[in-house]
Design a protein around this motif. Structure first.
Motif, PDB file in Angstrom:
ATOM      1  N   LYS A  52     -42.670 -12.809  18.069  1.00  0.00           N
ATOM      2  CA  LYS A  52     -43.639 -11.834  18.915  1.00  0.00           C
ATOM      3  C   LYS A  52     -42.942 -10.569  18.854  1.00  0.00           C
ATOM      4  N   THR A  76     -47.664 -15.816  12.075  1.00  0.00           N
ATOM      5  CA  THR A  76     -47.953 -16.720  13.169  1.00  0.00           C
ATOM      6  C   THR A  76     -46.260 -17.022  13.915  1.00  0.00           C
ATOM      7  N   GLY A  80     -49.209 -19.611  17.750  1.00  0.00           N
ATOM      8  CA  GLY A  80     -50.701 -19.101  17.462  1.00  0.00           C
ATOM      9  C   GLY A  80     -50.202 -17.988  16.710  1.00  0.00           C
ATOM     10  N   PHE A 108     -60.015  -9.682  16.141  1.00  0.00           N
ATOM     11  CA  PHE A 108     -59.615 -10.270  17.647  1.00  0.00           C
ATOM     12  C   PHE A 108     -59.840 -11.755  18.039  1.00  0.00           C
ATOM     13  N   GLU A 109     -60.770 -12.372  17.551  1.00  0.00           N
ATOM     14  CA  GLU A 109     -60.859 -13.668  17.852  1.00  0.00           C
ATOM     15  C   GLU A 109     -59.675 -14.571  17.270  1.00  0.00           C
ATOM     16  N   LEU A 111     -56.699 -13.657  16.599  1.00  0.00           N
ATOM     17  CA  LEU A 111     -55.558 -13.411  17.536  1.00  0.00           C
ATOM     18  C   LEU A 111     -55.377 -13.867  18.780  1.00  0.00           C
ATOM     19  N   GLN A 112     -56.541 -14.705  19.186  1.00  0.00           N
ATOM     20  CA  GLN A 112     -56.698 -15.533  20.529  1.00  0.00           C
ATOM     21  C   GLN A 112     -56.330 -16.892  20.145  1.00  0.00           C
ATOM     22  N   LYS A 113     -56.427 -17.260  18.788  1.00  0.00           N
ATOM     23  CA  LYS A 113     -56.494 -18.685  18.580  1.00  0.00           C
ATOM     24  C   LYS A 113     -54.825 -19.355  18.676  1.00  0.00           C
ATOM     25  N   ARG A 114     -55.293 -20.630  18.738  1.00  0.00           N
ATOM     26  CA  ARG A 114     -53.811 -21.537  18.583  1.00  0.00           C
ATOM     27  C   ARG A 114     -53.776 -22.010  17.170  1.00  0.00           C
TER      28      ARG A 114
END
Length: 193
Positions: A52, A76, A80, A108-109, A111-114
């Motif tokens: 990150k 990743t 995520g 955008f979707e 980037l929110q996923k695991r």
């Protein structure tokens, strides 16, 4: 911050046990690093992800990889997506601006996923994955399979992965495999410094 109603005592060595239910819910495994934050009357633990720290660099890097491989690219950590570059088909009958908007929303979707358990298992094994006709989806709620998953390894620890997603064909070329390997090695080298 959400209260759990669980109270634990600190032992004589200053240790505290995080309850199994919380570890399971938060996907914390033995050996996972936790970052500690303090406030006036609060101590917070957060899963630590060195990948990150590369977020600002990873986004343009993913874009460059997507351009060179002509595939969507994910970078990743072990849970995520840190960075994503989504490719779209310029030859489609839909307008390019409509496609860009659709893929901007998809990015955008994403980037929110695991990661799915399938992808987490690939990372746990620490081996390169190349689609062989039996793969599953790599992100929860996103119906895209991976052509290549290349773990990012640093000193033997798996920190994340470079993932090339399917486009029209799932099969990865030798160039795709090499590109993913070089990218993962380069990201590991950045984390080493």
């Amino acid at each position: 911050m959400k209260a759990t109603g669980i109270v634990r005592r600190i032992d004589d060595l200053g240790r505290i046990v995080i309850p199994k239910e919380i570890r399971r819910t938060m996907h914390i495994k033995e050996g996972d690093p936790l970052e500690i934050f303090t406030d006036i009357d609060c101590i917070q633990f957060k899963k630590y992800s060195p990948v990150k720290e590369l977020k600002d660099f990873a986004e343009p890097y993913a874009e460059a990889l997507a351009k060179s491989t002509d595939k969507s690219v994910l970078i990743t950590d072990k849970q995520g997506v840190i960075a994503a570059a989504v490719k779209f088909n310029r030859n489609s009958a839909d307008g390019i601006s409509a496609q860009r908007e659709e893929f901007k929303n998809l990015k955008f979707e994403i980037l929110q996923k695991r990661l799915t358990p399938f992808a987490e298992n690939i990372l746990e094994e620490g081996i390169s994955y190349v689609y062989d006709g039996t793969g599953e989806y790599v992100l929860e709620g996103v119906n895209k399979a991976a052509s290549v998953i290349e773990p990012i390894k640093l000193f033997g620890d798996i920190l994340g992965a470079v993932v090339l997603l399917e486009n029209q064909t799932l099969h990865a070329t030798d160039a795709d495999k090499k590109t993913a390997k070089v990218a993962a090695d380069y990201l590991a080298k950045l984390l080493e410094d």
